[in-house]
Design a protein around this motif. Structure first.
Motif, PDB file in Angstrom:
ATOM      1  N   ARG A  19       0.835  -1.196   0.000  1.00 27.63           N
ATOM      2  CA  ARG A  19       0.000   0.000   0.000  1.00 27.63           C
ATOM      3  C   ARG A  19       0.869   1.245   0.000  1.00 27.63           C
ATOM      4  N   ASP A  20       0.288   2.300  -0.549  1.00 29.07           N
ATOM      5  CA  ASP A  20       0.917   3.615  -0.539  1.00 29.07           C
ATOM      6  C   ASP A  20      -0.032   4.531   0.232  1.00 29.07           C
ATOM      7  N   ASN A  21       0.282   4.797   1.476  1.00 29.73           N
ATOM      8  CA  ASN A  21      -0.626   5.561   2.316  1.00 29.73           C
ATOM      9  C   ASN A  21      -0.798   6.999   1.823  1.00 29.73           C
ATOM     10  N   ALA A  22       0.216   7.547   1.201  1.00 29.05           N
ATOM     11  CA  ALA A  22       0.123   8.909   0.684  1.00 29.05           C
ATOM     12  C   ALA A  22      -0.882   8.997  -0.464  1.00 29.05           C
ATOM     13  N   LYS A  23      -1.050   7.882  -1.175  1.00 31.84           N
ATOM     14  CA  LYS A  23      -1.968   7.853  -2.313  1.00 31.84           C
ATOM     15  C   LYS A  23      -3.275   7.138  -1.991  1.00 31.84           C
TER      16      LYS A  23
END
Length: 121
Positions: free
Chosen positions: A71-75
């Motif tokens: 996962r990419d938490n910023a996105k």
């Protein structure tokens, strides 16, 4: 309003790879656990892989060593990298996220619309 939008499904030969993406959008305060499920024709929906906000992961035995969830938490996006695909991986894949809304602070589980993955033998 919160929604999850998936992409990346398709048709692939056995042994091939696909990468699924699922982006969450809307009034989001925080996303907790995210996961991928799948449902084959005539079968119940099953958990494929899950990931916590801290990055801890878990997998169904049938996909261990072949699939990777990230996962990419910023996105606000979760991914599923699927390698060494088998015909039995054919299913509609759904993403799921445990989300707290920004203004209401309501916590709920959200689902994507599903994306078809077909593995030919």
């Amino acid at each position: 309003h919160v929604q999850l939008v998936e992409s990346g499904g398709g048709l692939v030969q056995a042994g091939g790879s696909l990468r699924l993406s699922c982006a969450a959008s809307g009034s989001i305060l925080r996303i907790n656990d995210m996961a991928w499920y799948r449902q084959a024709p005539g079968k119940q929906r099953e958990l494929v892989a899950g990931i916590t906000s801290a990055g801890s992961t878990n997998y169904a035995d049938s996909v261990k060593g072949r699939f990777t969830i990230s996962r990419d938490n910023a996105k606000n996006t979760v991914y599923l990298q699927m390698n060494s695909l088998k015909p039995e991986d054919t299913a509609v894949y759904y993403c799921n996220a445990d989300i707290i809304q920004q203004y209401t602070r309501v916590r709920d589980a959200y689902w994507g619309q599903g994306t078809q993955v077909t593995v030919s033998s």
